[in-house]
Design a protein around this motif. Structure first.
Motif, PDB file in Angstrom:
ATOM      1  N   UNK A  75      -5.294  13.265 -29.052  1.00 31.24           N
ATOM      2  CA  UNK A  75      -4.876  14.476 -28.352  1.00 31.24           C
ATOM      3  C   UNK A  75      -5.821  14.752 -27.189  1.00 31.24           C
ATOM      4  N   UNK A  76      -5.247  14.966 -26.025  1.00 31.92           N
ATOM      5  CA  UNK A  76      -6.016  15.339 -24.840  1.00 31.92           C
ATOM      6  C   UNK A  76      -5.754  16.811 -24.535  1.00 31.92           C
ATOM      7  N   UNK A  99      -1.303  10.566 -27.506  1.00 25.51           N
ATOM      8  CA  UNK A  99      -0.225  11.050 -28.364  1.00 25.51           C
ATOM      9  C   UNK A  99       0.285  12.416 -27.934  1.00 25.51           C
ATOM     10  N   UNK A 100      -0.620  13.250 -27.440  1.00 27.50           N
ATOM     11  CA  UNK A 100      -0.271  14.634 -27.107  1.00 27.50           C
ATOM     12  C   UNK A 100      -1.197  15.123 -25.999  1.00 27.50           C
ATOM     13  N   UNK A 155      -6.420  25.108 -32.331  1.00 27.64           N
ATOM     14  CA  UNK A 155      -5.115  24.835 -32.930  1.00 27.64           C
ATOM     15  C   UNK A 155      -4.780  23.335 -32.877  1.00 27.64           C
ATOM     16  N   UNK A 156      -5.559  22.595 -32.120  1.00 23.97           N
ATOM     17  CA  UNK A 156      -5.271  21.174 -31.915  1.00 23.97           C
ATOM     18  C   UNK A 156      -6.419  20.284 -32.386  1.00 23.97           C
ATOM     19  N   UNK A 184      -8.268  10.305 -36.374  1.00 24.66           N
ATOM     20  CA  UNK A 184      -7.580  10.995 -35.282  1.00 24.66           C
ATOM     21  C   UNK A 184      -8.594  11.755 -34.443  1.00 24.66           C
ATOM     22  N   UNK A 185      -8.285  11.873 -33.149  1.00 26.72           N
ATOM     23  CA  UNK A 185      -9.282  12.387 -32.188  1.00 26.72           C
ATOM     24  C   UNK A 185      -8.671  13.388 -31.226  1.00 26.72           C
ATOM     25  N   UNK A 186      -9.435  14.440 -30.939  1.00 27.25           N
ATOM     26  CA  UNK A 186      -9.112  15.366 -29.862  1.00 27.25           C
ATOM     27  C   UNK A 186     -10.279  15.390 -28.882  1.00 27.25           C
TER      28      UNK A 186
END
Length: 237
Positions: A75-76, A99-100, A155-156, A184-186
């Motif tokens: 997620x970016x 992904x997002x 939220x992400x 998983x990564x933000x």
């Protein structure tokens, strides 16, 4: 080979119907002829080969077993930037496997959106990433979210969470060395004006770890693309 995404579920030896815009692109823009073969990604992310029919429908020939997506979600969360630079960010990060994408507005973002303008922008952004996904033969289309306030970034959250920040006193190390494969990564990237100290403190309190993308100060769109590229390299190693 041309590729399109369709909403319905595809089945071998059945026909599917592209929407009007896709049909125009296939027949009028790239000038595909009756009998030519293309890739079809259905609403469940399954990959098929299909044959263009004279009436614009596509006959599904066979299913193709392949996976071109990153093994875990990426997620970016990116500060909004102006015009074509934002469009370019969307396109290139899609090609690299994000992904997002979550746009945000903060105290230093120049772009400010509200009301109906937001919905129209989001629809246009989603079209950009769909076209980029088709071009690079991805099997999934990234989600482009409606813009949020930076305080809503939690939220992400993913399994590991980072914010790129140039202040050496707060950097926890190079992003690429801090990443753990298989999680998983933000990653949060600031706008042209960067972050205020209060915003960084808020992100840290939410669980984001400060990191560096290198010794040079990057433009906002370059930083976003570099971060996605580095993450993808670690994930696919």
């Amino acid at each position: 080979m041309q590729q399109i995404f369709i909403q319905q579920k595809a089945k071998v030896q059945n026909f599917v119907e592209p929407d009007a815009q896709q049909r125009h692109h296939l027949q009028r823009v790239v000038r595909m002829k009756e009998g030519e073969i293309l890739r079809v990604i259905d609403g469940q992310g399954q990959v098929f080969s299909g044959q263009l029919n004279t009436d614009g429908r596509i006959l599904i020939l066979e299913q193709i077993q392949e996976d071109r997506e990153l093994p875990v979600s990426l997620t970016l969360v990116a500060g909004l930037i102006k015009g074509e630079r934002w469009d370019w960010l969307l396109q290139k990060c899609t090609e690299l496997g994000v992904s997002r994408i979550v746009p945000f507005q903060s105290s230093r973002t120049v772009v400010k959106l509200d009301g109906e303008k937001v919905d129209k922008k989001q629809q246009r952004w989603q079209k950009i990433v769909q076209e980029a996904s088709q071009q690079c033969k991805r099997t999934q289309i990234p989600q482009v979210c409606l813009p949020i306030a930076l305080r809503e970034a939690d939220q992400y959250l993913s399994e590991q969470n980072f914010v790129a920040y140039e202040d050496e006193a707060l950097q926890g190390g190079l992003f690429s060395t801090l990443l753990e494969k298989g999680r998983s990564t933000t990653i949060v990237i600031g706008p042209e004006g960067g972050f205020s100290p209060a915003e960084i403190a808020q992100l840290q309190a939410q669980g984001f770890r400060c990191c560096s993308l290198g010794k040079r100060i990057l433009r906002a769109e370059t930083a976003a693309i570099a971060a996605v590229c580095l993450a993808a390299a670690v994930m696919e190693a």
